[in-house]
Write a protein that holds these residues in place. Structure first.
Motif, PDB file in Angstrom:
ATOM      1  N   LEU A 332       6.871  -6.626 -14.186  1.00 48.10           N
ATOM      2  CA  LEU A 332       6.055  -6.019 -13.481  1.00 48.10           C
ATOM      3  C   LEU A 332       5.684  -5.188 -13.355  1.00 48.10           C
ATOM      4  N   VAL A 333       6.638  -3.915 -12.517  1.00 45.99           N
ATOM      5  CA  VAL A 333       5.733  -3.093 -11.919  1.00 45.99           C
ATOM      6  C   VAL A 333       6.604  -1.817 -12.730  1.00 45.99           C
ATOM      7  N   VAL A 334       8.228  -2.281 -13.319  1.00 44.62           N
ATOM      8  CA  VAL A 334       8.238  -0.588 -13.517  1.00 44.62           C
ATOM      9  C   VAL A 334       8.085  -1.076 -15.036  1.00 44.62           C
ATOM     10  N   LYS A 335       8.319  -2.022 -16.084  1.00 50.62           N
ATOM     11  CA  LYS A 335       7.583  -1.961 -17.437  1.00 50.62           C
ATOM     12  C   LYS A 335       6.425  -2.571 -17.292  1.00 50.62           C
ATOM     13  N   THR A 336       5.293  -2.392 -16.862  1.00 52.82           N
ATOM     14  CA  THR A 336       3.751  -2.187 -17.135  1.00 52.82           C
ATOM     15  C   THR A 336       3.759  -1.130 -17.002  1.00 52.82           C
ATOM     16  N   THR A 337       4.430  -0.069 -15.681  1.00 55.79           N
ATOM     17  CA  THR A 337       3.438   0.810 -15.730  1.00 55.79           C
ATOM     18  C   THR A 337       4.535   2.026 -16.634  1.00 55.79           C
ATOM     19  N   ILE A 338       5.928   2.051 -17.093  1.00 61.96           N
ATOM     20  CA  ILE A 338       6.226   3.220 -18.529  1.00 61.96           C
ATOM     21  C   ILE A 338       5.532   3.312 -19.143  1.00 61.96           C
ATOM     22  N   TRP A 339       5.428   1.768 -19.649  1.00 67.90           N
ATOM     23  CA  TRP A 339       4.557   1.225 -21.104  1.00 67.90           C
ATOM     24  C   TRP A 339       3.610   2.237 -20.961  1.00 67.90           C
ATOM     25  N   ALA A 340       2.348   1.929 -20.193  1.00 69.73           N
ATOM     26  CA  ALA A 340       1.239   2.354 -19.884  1.00 69.73           C
ATOM     27  C   ALA A 340       1.462   3.947 -20.505  1.00 69.73           C
ATOM     28  N   LEU A 341       1.940   4.463 -19.012  1.00 68.34           N
ATOM     29  CA  LEU A 341       1.455   6.158 -18.955  1.00 68.34           C
ATOM     30  C   LEU A 341       2.349   5.976 -20.369  1.00 68.34           C
ATOM     31  N   SER A 342       3.458   6.034 -20.882  1.00 67.24           N
ATOM     32  CA  SER A 342       4.290   6.387 -21.682  1.00 67.24           C
ATOM     33  C   SER A 342       3.350   6.458 -23.481  1.00 67.24           C
ATOM     34  N   LEU A 343       2.706   5.246 -23.268  1.00 68.58           N
ATOM     35  CA  LEU A 343       2.296   5.217 -24.371  1.00 68.58           C
ATOM     36  C   LEU A 343       0.646   5.751 -24.936  1.00 68.58           C
ATOM     37  N   GLY A 344       0.062   6.066 -23.291  1.00 61.83           N
ATOM     38  CA  GLY A 344      -0.571   7.389 -23.108  1.00 61.83           C
ATOM     39  C   GLY A 344      -0.244   8.368 -23.710  1.00 61.83           C
ATOM     40  N   SER A 345       0.820   9.233 -23.408  1.00 59.41           N
ATOM     41  CA  SER A 345       1.328  10.144 -24.361  1.00 59.41           C
ATOM     42  C   SER A 345       1.317  10.287 -25.487  1.00 59.41           C
ATOM     43  N   GLY A 346       0.642   9.086 -26.730  1.00 61.44           N
ATOM     44  CA  GLY A 346       0.969   8.911 -28.499  1.00 61.44           C
ATOM     45  C   GLY A 346       2.275   9.518 -28.869  1.00 61.44           C
ATOM     46  N   THR A 347       2.992   8.657 -27.917  1.00 59.54           N
ATOM     47  CA  THR A 347       4.311   8.380 -29.258  1.00 59.54           C
ATOM     48  C   THR A 347       4.076   7.386 -29.720  1.00 59.54           C
ATOM     49  N   SER A 348       5.121   7.246 -30.049  1.00 58.82           N
ATOM     50  CA  SER A 348       4.733   5.582 -31.495  1.00 58.82           C
ATOM     51  C   SER A 348       5.873   4.322 -31.251  1.00 58.82           C
ATOM     52  N   GLY A 349       4.594   3.640 -31.401  1.00 58.56           N
ATOM     53  CA  GLY A 349       5.376   1.985 -30.714  1.00 58.56           C
ATOM     54  C   GLY A 349       4.310   1.028 -30.705  1.00 58.56           C
ATOM     55  N   GLY A 350       4.846  -0.051 -30.478  1.00 58.04           N
ATOM     56  CA  GLY A 350       3.380  -1.063 -30.917  1.00 58.04           C
ATOM     57  C   GLY A 350       3.638  -2.142 -29.223  1.00 58.04           C
ATOM     58  N   VAL A 351       2.327  -2.219 -28.932  1.00 61.93           N
ATOM     59  CA  VAL A 351       2.210  -3.210 -27.729  1.00 61.93           C
ATOM     60  C   VAL A 351       2.695  -4.983 -27.933  1.00 61.93           C
ATOM     61  N   LEU A 352       2.424  -4.698 -29.043  1.00 64.96           N
ATOM     62  CA  LEU A 352       2.454  -6.955 -28.328  1.00 64.96           C
ATOM     63  C   LEU A 352       3.606  -7.099 -27.491  1.00 64.96           C
ATOM     64  N   ALA A 353       4.948  -7.273 -27.778  1.00 64.58           N
ATOM     65  CA  ALA A 353       5.643  -7.242 -27.892  1.00 64.58           C
ATOM     66  C   ALA A 353       6.432  -7.043 -26.154  1.00 64.58           C
ATOM     67  N   PRO A 354       5.613  -5.573 -25.851  1.00 57.13           N
ATOM     68  CA  PRO A 354       5.652  -5.186 -24.281  1.00 57.13           C
ATOM     69  C   PRO A 354       4.850  -6.200 -23.210  1.00 57.13           C
ATOM     70  N   VAL A 355       3.180  -6.627 -24.470  1.00 52.49           N
ATOM     71  CA  VAL A 355       2.510  -7.710 -23.671  1.00 52.49           C
ATOM     72  C   VAL A 355       2.880  -9.169 -23.017  1.00 52.49           C
ATOM     73  N   PHE A 356       3.912  -9.692 -24.118  1.00 49.74           N
ATOM     74  CA  PHE A 356       4.645 -10.647 -24.562  1.00 49.74           C
ATOM     75  C   PHE A 356       5.815 -11.178 -22.665  1.00 49.74           C
TER      76      PHE A 356
END
Length: 607
Positions: A332-356
């Motif tokens: 809840l804390v680490v995955k959510t944070t690193i996923w949201a922050l790194s996604l904002g960097s414009g890297t390449s990756g999907g959202v569904l599995a992290p949301v799951f």
């Protein structure tokens, strides 16, 4: 989405030709596109399988220094701290170089890019994107990125469909259909979730529900699912213990993960775009941003190693009810944070599995405070809720959860959780994580499904009846005082048969002649039983703003004129029905001397 809603069954029966179902007029084209979609579905399933194998290969090479393609979590074994920290940085650096010198379209999580290609790019995807997107995503995820493979698969499968269409002489709508067919079949092949893939296509990509697109997409999804059976098996992606019937109490309490899931969806969406804004303010080229995002990922991996990678193993553990509280909090804390922050960097990756994973962790955390139903039940509710809230696609969230787990007994609470999360998100957040990115590029996007008001009115209800009909042999000088600017006038012979149309300007230019000298052929005539939507199509096709209405049985007899202004009547009626409040039924006391009658009287408001 525009739904057909004719008013008055008599009109529909009297004018079957006016039923606006162009798909049936294009049946050979629908069959052709469906045949092409079958090929696209098979190709997209193979591409999805290849992407999963490539992710496994890079993960094994980077974290285990071996050549293998099995999907394995980076945290399945301990690693040196420097590897955990710097592997995502190296992956981000490679992605930045690929984006700058290959194609900038590989940046992002795939779905907004696919939507933008449909809305503004004529459903054209460059061939190099079809190669670079899956490779960049595999590098991102294989080096520890906390992303899913579904966004890249959507973009890559869509590229397969788009490239296939671009090689043939097809319309933009047909290209869109094949693009979405490829995207949806890739999703179905990845998650063994055919119905969810179709709903995702309808809710997020097609922007319509019409036979011409729905049939080919469904056909492609079926083929993709069948191919998945040969490549990856037919079982559920996440095995869950047998789920007993939840019961009314659990159905009601599903509101808890639903509401909190909606709030979490809002927080996650805000965090993603706050991160994007922060990266945009950095005084360095965007090529370096994914490397900085990788550094955030590496730091998070040192805190909670299981936050790295796709995380299917963690999702399965959460849904099985076997996750420890430390893992739940870490996700809840680490995955959510690193996923949201790194996604904002414009890297390449999907959202569904992290949301799951984030949704399942939220539900698992709340499960300790809620009545016990079955192992993993509350995690399942959280998963459905966060998907419905983040993606703003409640039907997809419900069906996805069911197909991922095959826990069909949980349908009712999944509806409660997903729809309540969607309600919270829709009421408090203007746009979803998918549409916000598109809106920032100044592309307006609506995903509301409603009746087209132009389909609910016929020409005879709005047209100007008994228009002034001029005779072709009349002197222009004699008729000019009768005509006004910006109007269209039918011109007939002495027998009353239509020979053309004229305007004030045309008459002025032939001041010394007769009306027929200023007459041109009537373009795009319409009929009283046409819908206003058909009128719009005629006006747009002929690039005119007004036209003549003629009798269908006698096309030489003028019955009216219809203009763009008349089309506003449908919109006014639509606004009236949306905003005007009236009491249709009222309760009134009986008159003392009247016979005993029911107290409820039917009263129709007269406006």
């Amino acid at each position: 989405m525009q739904l057909l809603a004719r008013r008055g069954s008599g009109h529909a029966d009297a004018a079957p030709h006016a039923t606006h179902l162009g798909d049936f007029q294009l049946r050979p084209r629908v069959l052709l596109i469906t045949a092409l979609a079958l090929v696209v579905g098979a190709l997209s399933a193979v591409v999805a399988y290849a992407l999963l194998q490539l992710i496994g290969l890079i993960t094994n090479l980077v974290f285990y220094q071996r050549v293998a393609t099995e999907m394995i979590a980076p945290s399945a074994a301990p690693h040196p701290w420097w590897l955990v920290l710097f592997a995502p940085v190296a992956g981000g650096l490679v992605i930045g170089l690929m984006a700058r010198y290959g194609s900038e379209k590989i940046r992002g999580h795939g779905m907004p890019e696919a939507i933008e290609a449909i809305l503004t790019g004529g459903s054209r995807v460059a061939p190099r994107v079809a190669v670079l997107k899956p490779v960049s995503s595999a590098i991102s995820i294989g080096t520890g990125g906390p992303f899913g493979a579904e966004g890249p698969i959507i973009m890559t499968g869509g590229a397969v469909g788009s490239i296939t269409a671009q090689l043939l002489a097809l319309t933009a709508d047909e290209r869109k259909t094949l693009l979405v067919a490829g995207a949806a079949s890739g999703m179905a092949a990845t998650f063994n979730a055919p119905l969810a893939a179709i709903l995702l296509a309808v809710e997020l990509l097609l922007f319509e529900w019409r036979p011409r697109s729905f049939i080919p997409v469904a056909a492609a999804v079926v083929v993709g699912t069948i191919c998945r059976g040969f490549l990856l098996g037919t079982g559920p992606v996440f095995d869950m213990p047998a789920l007993s019937a939840p019961g009314p109490l659990a159905d009601s309490l599903a509101l808890v993960p639903g509401i909190t899931g909606g709030l979490l969806a809002i927080a996650v969406t805000a965090l993603v775009y706050k991160s994007e804004d922060a990266f945009a303010r950095l005084p360095i080229h965007w090529m370096w941003w994914p490397a900085l995002g990788g550094l955030i990922i590496g730091i998070g991996g040192l805190i909670e190693p299981r936050a790295l990678g796709v995380g299917y193993d963690v999702i399965e553990q959460l849904l099985a009810g076997e996750a420890t509280m430390s893992l739940i909090v870490g996700i809840l804390v680490v995955k959510t944070t690193i996923w949201a922050l790194s996604l904002g960097s414009g890297t390449s990756g999907g959202v569904l599995a992290p949301v799951f994973m984030i949704g399942a962790a939220l539900g698992a955390a709340e499960g300790g405070l809620l009545p016990e139903v079955s192992p993993g039940f509350w995690a399942m509710c959280g998963l459905a809720a966060v998907v419905g809230g983040v993606m703003r696609s409640p039907l997809t969230g419900i069906v996805f959860t069911m197909e991922l787990t095959h826990a069909w007994n949980g349908l009712v609470p999944m509806i409660v959780a997903s729809v309540s999360a969607y309600a919270v998100s829709a009421l408090l957040l203007k746009r979803s994580v998918l549409t916000e990115k598109i809106a920032r590029r100044r592309v307006h996007l609506t995903r509301e499904y409603t009746t087209d008001p132009l389909e609910t009115f016929f020409v005879h209800e709005v047209m100007a009846e008994h228009p002034l009909v001029l005779h072709g042999d009349e002197p222009v000088r004699a008729v000019l005082p009768q005509v006004r600017e910006a109007n269209l006038y039918p011109v007939a012979d002495r027998a009353g048969q239509l020979i053309g149309v004229t305007t004030h300007r045309a008459l002025v230019s032939c001041h010394g002649g007769i009306v027929s000298d200023a007459t041109t052929a009537a373009r795009g005539v319409v009929h009283p039983d046409d819908t206003l939507r058909e009128v719009v199509n005629v006006l747009a096709t002929h690039d005119i703003t007004r036209t003549v209405v003629v009798d269908r049985t006698d096309p030489t007899r003028v019955v009216g004129v219809v203009t763009l202004a008349h089309l506003l009547h449908a919109r006014r009626q639509d606004l009236h029905e949306e905003h005007h409040r009236e009491r249709v039924l009222t309760v009134r006391p009986e008159p003392p001397s009247a016979p005993k009658e029911p107290a409820l009287a039917w009263i129709t408001a007269d406006h």
